[in-house]
Design an enzyme around this catalytic site. Sequence first.
Site, PDB file in Angstrom:
ATOM      1  CB  SER A  18      -0.990  -0.002   1.166  1.00 37.35           C
ATOM      2  OG  SER A  18      -0.341   0.196   2.387  1.00 37.35           O
ATOM      3  CG  HIS A 108       9.053   1.823  12.248  1.00 39.51           C
ATOM      4  ND1 HIS A 108       9.325   0.471  12.176  1.00 39.51           N
ATOM      5  CD2 HIS A 108       8.672   2.069  13.527  1.00 39.51           C
ATOM      6  CE1 HIS A 108       9.111  -0.073  13.366  1.00 39.51           C
ATOM      7  NE2 HIS A 108       8.712   0.873  14.202  1.00 39.51           N
TER       8      HIS A 108
HETATM    9  C1  GAR Z   1       3.691  -0.714   6.816  1.00 37.67           C
HETATM   10  O1  GAR Z   1       2.853  -0.488   7.915  1.00 37.67           O
HETATM   11  C2  GAR Z   1       5.119  -0.365   7.161  1.00 37.67           C
HETATM   12  O2  GAR Z   1       5.224   0.745   7.996  1.00 37.67           O
HETATM   13  C3  GAR Z   1       5.553  -1.617   7.864  1.00 37.67           C
HETATM   14  O3  GAR Z   1       5.021  -2.651   7.086  1.00 37.67           O
HETATM   15  C4  GAR Z   1       3.800  -2.206   6.514  1.00 37.67           C
HETATM   16  C5  GAR Z   1       3.837  -2.466   5.025  1.00 37.67           C
HETATM   17  O4  GAR Z   1       2.586  -2.181   4.444  1.00 37.67           O
HETATM   18  N1  GAR Z   1       6.984  -1.701   7.965  1.00 37.67           N
HETATM   19  C6  GAR Z   1       7.603  -2.105   9.069  1.00 37.67           C
HETATM   20  O5  GAR Z   1       7.018  -2.496  10.061  1.00 37.67           O
HETATM   21  C7  GAR Z   1       9.100  -2.082   8.979  1.00 37.67           C
HETATM   22  N2  GAR Z   1       9.684  -2.270  10.275  1.00 37.67           N
HETATM   23  P1  GAR Z   1       2.445  -2.062   2.888  1.00 37.67           P
HETATM   24  O6  GAR Z   1       3.102  -3.311   2.272  1.00 37.67           O
HETATM   25  O7  GAR Z   1       0.966  -2.022   2.642  1.00 37.67           O
HETATM   26  O8  GAR Z   1       3.139  -0.799   2.454  1.00 37.67           O
END
Ligand code: GAR
Length: 191
Positions: A18, A108
């Site tokens: 996302s 993050h």
């Molecule tokens: C997001 O919430 C990002 O902040 C987190 O993974 C998710 C990915 O969502 N990252 C971490 O926790 C890194 N430590 P997405 O694939 O929908 O962008």
Amino acid sequence: MSVSKKLKLGILVSGRGSNLQAIIDACEKNKIDAEVSVVISNNPGAFAMERAKKHNIPIEVVDAKNPEPEILQTLGKYRVDLVCLAGFMKILSPAFVKAYPAKIINIHPALLPAFPGLHAQKQALDAGVKMTGATVHFVDEGCDTGPIILQKSVPVLENDSLESLTQRILEAEHEIYPQAIQRIATGSLKF
Ligand code: GAR
């Protein structure tokens, strides 16, 4: 700004994508002076890859166990200026970070330095804080420790579930990630 001056982004993903989508949309709407040159995943099943394909963005799947040599090769092939970690669930080695000095950023789901590492949203709920948020930061050799570029705070509500809090934080992430990239694209920020 002419196309040739756009910041070339290499986005590293492992899952849903996302944040990748938010960055693609910001590029396509010319909200940021950047273009997504390649999307790289260590997970061939990542939904993020479908998002990239839909926008005709080149994708590369790298070895899950030892991804770094292929990632470095791919970043070079696409002449990437800035590496954006967007839900990339593998810690990069110090050697990798040294290869792209001040050119790797991460999103993050917490207000760093609070709640680094995995499950930041659950850490916030468990701690009982009333405020958490999202952080975009430069990646250094530590885990979620590099210099902070942008943050947005998000309230933790009385009846929040993990899902509702995660979703509220995600909306903040989608806002600040493109903004942070734009700060780097315009040269108004240096590490
Ligand atoms: C997001 O919430 C990002 O902040 C987190 O993974 C998710 C990915 O969502 N990252 C971490 O926790 C890194 N430590 P997405 O694939 O929908 O962008």
